[in-house]
Design an enzyme around this catalytic site. Structure first.
Site, PDB file in Angstrom:
ATOM      1  N   SER A 143       0.629  -1.378   0.293  1.00 14.05           N
ATOM      2  CA  SER A 143      -0.102   0.224  -0.056  1.00 14.05           C
ATOM      3  C   SER A 143       1.089   1.223   0.165  1.00 14.05           C
ATOM      4  O   SER A 143       2.174   1.184   0.512  1.00 14.05           O
ATOM      5  CB  SER A 143      -0.801   0.357   1.514  1.00 14.05           C
ATOM      6  OG  SER A 143      -1.472   1.085   1.605  1.00 14.05           O
ATOM      7  N   TYR A 153      -0.291  -1.458  10.333  1.00 15.36           N
ATOM      8  CA  TYR A 153      -0.693  -1.390   9.413  1.00 15.36           C
ATOM      9  C   TYR A 153       0.314  -1.181   8.173  1.00 15.36           C
ATOM     10  O   TYR A 153       0.720  -1.994   7.291  1.00 15.36           O
ATOM     11  CB  TYR A 153      -2.073  -1.298   9.086  1.00 15.36           C
ATOM     12  CG  TYR A 153      -2.511  -1.209   7.255  1.00 15.36           C
ATOM     13  CD1 TYR A 153      -3.398  -2.872   6.853  1.00 15.36           C
ATOM     14  CD2 TYR A 153      -2.553  -0.139   6.609  1.00 15.36           C
ATOM     15  CE1 TYR A 153      -3.817  -3.186   5.207  1.00 15.36           C
ATOM     16  CE2 TYR A 153      -3.143   0.006   5.205  1.00 15.36           C
ATOM     17  CZ  TYR A 153      -3.081  -1.481   4.782  1.00 15.36           C
ATOM     18  OH  TYR A 153      -3.788  -1.989   3.593  1.00 15.36           O
TER      19      TYR A 153
END
Length: 255
Positions: A143, A153
């Site tokens: 990401s 994350y």
């Protein structure tokens, strides 16, 4: 066209990867926790695309389940065994709470198990089957968040990005490639499951899953190491890399 194994294949980018790869005449191995949903998806793809689809239910936070998927990746097709996997798409993942001080340790560690430990184990199984054959590809989904200061994350995705770059170096000259996909906000079930309302993110920031996956697969075919779909996120990535880390942390503080 070969066989592709996709983790997190029951929704979001994983499901889009399944349909696009099936349209390109790849047989599939679909991995996710929800067996009933996987079976329904498999039947739909078989009917529409006419390819072979295996269903492999697995929770990638459970070591024994990860090993079952690794065993499938290790198959070489010898002695009438399963067809070798030519493309591994490590897509499984989920959002962990942005503020580490408010999250549960179990959620944070589960995220690490799925997005790092399982990805490394499956990548290892894949390369040890692909390299001797002299062909294959690994696509790891990270990401743009990998370049931010966004909790567990973002840290997991930063690991995936760095790991994939290192893997690409190790694989040079083997006929096997490694690509890391670094999309921005993409319309999938991901944000709904994480409890993040789409209205909290401006319209211009959103990407759609089909072009993201199309770009990722095109980059895999070309041997690109870092795939960042859309000009806007290429620019955002460049700015994040160039910005002083105190500025990146400041942005993270107000996320």
């Amino acid at each position: 066209m070969g066989t592709a194994l996709i983790t997190g294949a029951s929704a979001g980018l994983g499901l889009e990867f399944a349909w696009q790869l099936a349209a390109a005449r790849h047989d599939l191995v679909l991995v996710a926790r929800n067996e009933e949903r996987l079976n329904q998806i498999a039947e739909n793809i078989r009917t529409v695309a006419g390819v072979e689809v295996e269903v492999l239910p697995a929770d990638l936070a459970v070591p024994d389940d990860v090993e079952r998927v690794a065993d499938r990746l290790a198959a070489t097709g010898a002695h009438e065994g399963p067809a070798p996997v030519g493309l591994l798409v490590n897509n499984a993942g989920f959002a962990t709470p942005g503020d580490f001080t408010r999250g549960r340790a179990s959620s944070e560690l589960r995220g690490i198990d799925v997005m790092i430990r399982a990805l490394v184990r499956l990548s290892h199984a894949a390369v040890h089957q692909m390299v001797p054959r002299g062909r294959g590809a690994i696509l790891n989904v990270a990401s743009v968040a990998a370049l931010t200061a966004g909790g567990t994350y973002a840290a997991a995705k930063a690991y995936v990005r760095s790991f994939t770059e290192g893997l690409a170096v190790d694989l040079k000259g083997t006929g096997v490639t490694a690509t890391v996909l670094c999309p921005g906000f993409t319309h999938t079930e991901f944000h709904e499951r994480a409890g993040i309302p789409e209205t909290a993110i401006p319209d211009w920031a959103w990407l759609d899953a089909p072009p993201v996956v199309k770009q990722a697969l095109a980059d895999v075919r070309r041997g690109v190491v870092i795939s960042t779909p859309s000009v806007r996120y290429k620019v955002a990535s460049a700015l994040l890399r160039a910005a002083p880390r105190w500025a990146v942390r400041a942005v993270g503080k107000v996320r």
